[in-house]
Design a protein around this motif. Structure first.
Motif, PDB file in Angstrom:
ATOM      1  N   LYS A 309       0.831  -1.196   0.000  1.00  0.00           N
ATOM      2  CA  LYS A 309       0.000   0.000   0.000  1.00  0.00           C
ATOM      3  C   LYS A 309       0.877   1.262   0.000  1.00  0.00           C
ATOM      4  CE  LYS A 309      -3.869  -2.237   2.394  1.00  0.00           C
ATOM      5  NZ  LYS A 309      -4.760  -2.196   3.588  1.00  0.00           N
ATOM      6  N   TYR A 310       0.245   2.383  -0.206  1.00  0.00           N
ATOM      7  CA  TYR A 310       0.928   3.677  -0.294  1.00  0.00           C
ATOM      8  C   TYR A 310       1.906   3.884   0.855  1.00  0.00           C
ATOM      9  CZ  TYR A 310       1.324   8.822  -0.356  1.00  0.00           C
ATOM     10  OH  TYR A 310       1.789  10.113  -0.357  1.00  0.00           O
ATOM     11  N   HIS A 311       1.409   3.727   2.077  1.00  0.00           N
ATOM     12  CA  HIS A 311       2.251   4.017   3.236  1.00  0.00           C
ATOM     13  C   HIS A 311       3.324   2.950   3.479  1.00  0.00           C
ATOM     14  CE1 HIS A 311      -1.193   6.722   4.087  1.00  0.00           C
ATOM     15  NE2 HIS A 311      -0.242   7.489   4.566  1.00  0.00           N
ATOM     16  N   ASP A 312       3.150   1.776   2.902  1.00  0.00           N
ATOM     17  CA  ASP A 312       4.179   0.743   3.060  1.00  0.00           C
ATOM     18  C   ASP A 312       5.510   1.185   2.458  1.00  0.00           C
ATOM     19  OD1 ASP A 312       2.451  -1.072   4.314  1.00  0.00           O
ATOM     20  OD2 ASP A 312       1.755  -1.887   2.397  1.00  0.00           O
ATOM     21  N   PHE A 313       5.444   1.928   1.357  1.00  0.00           N
ATOM     22  CA  PHE A 313       6.673   2.333   0.690  1.00  0.00           C
ATOM     23  C   PHE A 313       7.492   3.310   1.536  1.00  0.00           C
ATOM     24  CE2 PHE A 313       4.138   0.789  -2.877  1.00  0.00           C
ATOM     25  CZ  PHE A 313       5.063   0.006  -3.549  1.00  0.00           C
ATOM     26  N   PHE A 314       6.839   4.056   2.422  1.00  0.00           N
ATOM     27  CA  PHE A 314       7.581   4.950   3.316  1.00  0.00           C
ATOM     28  C   PHE A 314       8.486   4.168   4.257  1.00  0.00           C
ATOM     29  CE2 PHE A 314       3.939   7.935   2.492  1.00  0.00           C
ATOM     30  CZ  PHE A 314       4.696   8.942   1.910  1.00  0.00           C
ATOM     31  N   THR A 315       8.066   2.933   4.596  1.00  0.00           N
ATOM     32  CA  THR A 315       8.825   2.156   5.582  1.00  0.00           C
ATOM     33  C   THR A 315      10.158   1.650   5.041  1.00  0.00           C
ATOM     34  OG1 THR A 315       7.773   0.039   4.982  1.00  0.00           O
ATOM     35  CG2 THR A 315       6.663   1.381   6.645  1.00  0.00           C
ATOM     36  N   ALA A 316      10.419   1.867   3.757  1.00  0.00           N
ATOM     37  CA  ALA A 316      11.740   1.522   3.216  1.00  0.00           C
ATOM     38  C   ALA A 316      12.807   2.352   3.911  1.00  0.00           C
ATOM     39  CB  ALA A 316      11.776   1.770   1.711  1.00  0.00           C
ATOM     40  N   GLU A 317      12.482   3.615   4.191  1.00  0.00           N
ATOM     41  CA  GLU A 317      13.360   4.523   4.954  1.00  0.00           C
ATOM     42  C   GLU A 317      14.810   4.489   4.482  1.00  0.00           C
ATOM     43  OE1 GLU A 317      11.868   5.304   9.213  1.00  0.00           O
ATOM     44  OE2 GLU A 317      11.772   3.128   8.987  1.00  0.00           O
ATOM     45  N   ASN A 318      14.967   4.445   3.155  1.00  0.00           N
ATOM     46  CA  ASN A 318      16.295   4.470   2.532  1.00  0.00           C
ATOM     47  C   ASN A 318      17.177   3.281   2.905  1.00  0.00           C
ATOM     48  OD1 ASN A 318      15.533   7.001   1.503  1.00  0.00           O
ATOM     49  ND2 ASN A 318      16.409   8.084   3.274  1.00  0.00           N
ATOM     50  N   ASP A 319      16.591   2.250   3.496  1.00  0.00           N
ATOM     51  CA  ASP A 319      17.362   1.073   3.911  1.00  0.00           C
ATOM     52  C   ASP A 319      17.240  -0.084   2.930  1.00  0.00           C
ATOM     53  OD1 ASP A 319      18.259   2.238   6.293  1.00  0.00           O
ATOM     54  OD2 ASP A 319      16.426   1.658   7.355  1.00  0.00           O
ATOM     55  N   ILE A 320      16.154  -0.110   2.158  1.00  0.00           N
ATOM     56  CA  ILE A 320      15.862  -1.275   1.323  1.00  0.00           C
ATOM     57  C   ILE A 320      15.054  -0.833   0.113  1.00  0.00           C
ATOM     58  CG2 ILE A 320      13.691  -1.804   2.507  1.00  0.00           C
ATOM     59  CD1 ILE A 320      14.415  -4.789   2.288  1.00  0.00           C
ATOM     60  N   LEU A 321      15.202  -1.557  -0.984  1.00  0.00           N
ATOM     61  CA  LEU A 321      14.413  -1.296  -2.176  1.00  0.00           C
ATOM     62  C   LEU A 321      13.196  -2.208  -2.149  1.00  0.00           C
ATOM     63  CD1 LEU A 321      14.100   0.072  -4.969  1.00  0.00           C
ATOM     64  CD2 LEU A 321      15.408  -1.849  -5.929  1.00  0.00           C
ATOM     65  N   LEU A 322      12.016  -1.631  -1.969  1.00  0.00           N
ATOM     66  CA  LEU A 322      10.781  -2.400  -1.949  1.00  0.00           C
ATOM     67  C   LEU A 322      10.241  -2.516  -3.363  1.00  0.00           C
ATOM     68  CD1 LEU A 322       9.015  -0.825   1.179  1.00  0.00           C
ATOM     69  CD2 LEU A 322      10.428  -2.887   1.061  1.00  0.00           C
ATOM     70  N   CYS A 323       9.925  -3.745  -3.773  1.00  0.00           N
ATOM     71  CA  CYS A 323       9.478  -3.997  -5.142  1.00  0.00           C
ATOM     72  C   CYS A 323       8.160  -4.757  -5.137  1.00  0.00           C
ATOM     73  CB  CYS A 323      10.517  -4.817  -5.903  1.00  0.00           C
ATOM     74  SG  CYS A 323      12.200  -4.150  -5.845  1.00  0.00           S
ATOM     75  N   ASP A 324       7.116  -4.140  -5.637  1.00  0.00           N
ATOM     76  CA  ASP A 324       5.797  -4.776  -5.743  1.00  0.00           C
ATOM     77  C   ASP A 324       5.607  -5.207  -7.186  1.00  0.00           C
ATOM     78  OD1 ASP A 324       3.098  -5.390  -6.018  1.00  0.00           O
ATOM     79  OD2 ASP A 324       2.453  -3.865  -4.589  1.00  0.00           O
ATOM     80  N   ILE A 325       5.646  -6.510  -7.437  1.00  0.00           N
ATOM     81  CA  ILE A 325       5.560  -7.021  -8.810  1.00  0.00           C
ATOM     82  C   ILE A 325       4.155  -7.499  -9.179  1.00  0.00           C
ATOM     83  CG2 ILE A 325       7.990  -7.670  -8.834  1.00  0.00           C
ATOM     84  CD1 ILE A 325       7.107 -10.595  -8.439  1.00  0.00           C
ATOM     85  N   GLY A 326       3.228  -7.443  -8.228  1.00  0.00           N
ATOM     86  CA  GLY A 326       1.869  -7.910  -8.489  1.00  0.00           C
ATOM     87  C   GLY A 326       1.610  -9.260  -7.855  1.00  0.00           C
ATOM     88  N   HIS A 327       0.411  -9.455  -7.344  1.00  0.00           N
ATOM     89  CA  HIS A 327       0.066 -10.674  -6.612  1.00  0.00           C
ATOM     90  C   HIS A 327       0.143 -11.905  -7.522  1.00  0.00           C
ATOM     91  CE1 HIS A 327      -2.214 -12.293  -2.971  1.00  0.00           C
ATOM     92  NE2 HIS A 327      -2.034 -13.348  -3.761  1.00  0.00           N
ATOM     93  N   TYR A 328      -0.551 -11.846  -8.633  1.00  0.00           N
ATOM     94  CA  TYR A 328      -0.541 -12.980  -9.562  1.00  0.00           C
ATOM     95  C   TYR A 328       0.874 -13.283 -10.030  1.00  0.00           C
ATOM     96  CZ  TYR A 328      -1.201 -15.666 -13.856  1.00  0.00           C
ATOM     97  OH  TYR A 328      -1.111 -16.610 -14.838  1.00  0.00           O
ATOM     98  N   GLU A 329       1.594 -12.220 -10.412  1.00  0.00           N
ATOM     99  CA  GLU A 329       2.939 -12.391 -10.959  1.00  0.00           C
ATOM    100  C   GLU A 329       3.888 -13.049  -9.958  1.00  0.00           C
ATOM    101  OE1 GLU A 329       0.874  -9.314 -13.340  1.00  0.00           O
ATOM    102  OE2 GLU A 329       1.084  -9.711 -11.195  1.00  0.00           O
TER     103      GLU A 329
END
Length: 364
Positions: A309-329
């Motif tokens: 979700k939108y706010h989940d990406f904030f939790t990366a906090e410059n420490d990790i690259l978060l990648c959402d590729i899609g549920h089915y994929e």
């Protein structure tokens, strides 16, 4: 082969006892005693998939996602779920769902993602708790080797990459059988002391029934003394998500291009690029926002999952690259995994890989 036999095979691969509490796995529609004519493997069971099973002469569908997740109060055909169940019943199609049992399995959903991404040195990201048990039993010294071997053969004593693990301690046991007893050693009505070995083994909880059966069959006593406890130890070969390593470091842009092509997704939603190299990668098929903290704690450079979700990406906090590729994929190769397993185990009827793309999301 009957439906229940196929279920038993799948339970050995991904025990249903390890499915999450919120899930609805197992035989959802059908008869466990029905004879199987063929198996269709799919990610989702839709009406079109049931039609495909009928045309392929498959009276059993092995689905990753459960078509019935919450209770059905009516079967009127008003929803797609009701229509699937109605059609399956009408045509004697048995529907089995494996879902989070396969998510938690060592060679399950996340292992398949690791394989596709060529990740090595893989480990469980969130290790399963309360899944390891300990058995203590007390055996006459002369019978200890036989009982211990029976326990090993039933699957006890497996710790990580090691098998036949146990601990024994010699001592003296006592017992006094009443008038209804039939002691193997000693005399009823008299207190008997016997040199015994205490045998201790750990085991995965889904093997408990067969291990206890082996204990009772191999033990010489009429009444077998034993203790079972659940350990706090986390299970290194069971749990949600995995973490592994690429063969060499690559840039964030290269990594994003790599996962987009390899996982065949129309879009990769990701957190802000930090101009860091990617080497250590965490993965979790399906909805994985709950494991962001675990991926960061494990030192992952990138985390590949879905449904952020939108706010989940904030939790990366410059420490990790978060990648959402899609549920089915993220779960699409699960079908291949199940077909490969079942084909190796079953040879007397067809195991069919569904050709229907059940992804409900399109990209413009």
């Amino acid at each position: 082969m009957k439906v229940k036999d196929v279920i038993q095979l799948l339970d050995e691969f991904a025990p249903l006892s390890y499915a999450e509490d919120f899930d609805n796995t197992g035989l959802l529609v059908g008869d466990a005693q029905a004879t199987v004519s063929g198996i269709l493997v799919t990610l989702d069971t839709l009406e079109a998939v049931v039609d495909e099973a009928i045309s392929e002469n498959c009276n059993m569908i092995v689905s990753f996602h459960p078509i019935i997740f919450s209770g059905l109060k009516k079967l009127t055909g008003k929803t797609y779920v009701e229509r699937v169940v109605q059609k399956a019943i009408k045509h004697d199609i048995n529907i089995f769902a494996i879902h989070t049992a396969l998510d938690n399995a060592w060679n399950g959903v996340n292992a398949m993602i690791c394989k596709k991404l060529n990740l090595t040195n893989r480990k469980i990201l969130i290790e399963k708790e309360a899944s390891i048990k300990k058995l203590l039993t007390f055996v006459p010294v002369d019978n200890a080797p036989t009982v211990r071997e029976a326990l090993f053969n039933a699957g006890a004593g497996e710790i990580g990459n090691y098998s036949n693990c146990s601990f024994t301690l010699e001592g003296k046991g006592s017992f006094n059988g009443n008038e209804d007893s039939n002691p193997t050693i000693g005399t009823k009505g008299e207190t008997h002391f016997e040199k015994e070995m205490q045998i201790g083994v750990t085991y995965h909880k889904h093997k408990e029934n067969r291990i206890l059966q082996a204990l009772f069959e191999a033990h010489p006593y009429e009444e077998v003394a034993y203790e079972i406890s659940t350990l706090d130890n986390k299970n290194q070969q069971l749990g949600m998500g995995m973490i592994g390593e690429l063969s060499s470091e690559i840039s964030e842009e290269e990594f994003l291009k790599f996962i987009k092509k390899t996982m065949q997704t129309g879009c990769v939603r990701h957190s802000k690029l930090q101009n860091k190299k990617i080497k250590k990668v965490a993965v979790l098929g399906g909805s994985g926002s709950f494991a962001i903290k675990a991926a960061k704690a494990a030192g992952a450079d990138a985390y590949v999952t879905a449904d952020l979700k939108y706010h989940d990406f904030f939790t990366a906090e410059n420490d990790i690259l978060l990648c959402d590729i899609g549920h089915y994929e993220s779960e699409q190769y699960t079908k291949e995994l199940l077909v490969s397993f079942l084909t190796k185990k079953i040879s007397n009827f067809a195991i069919v890989l569904s050709q229907i793309n059940t992804n409900p999301i399109s990209y413009f």
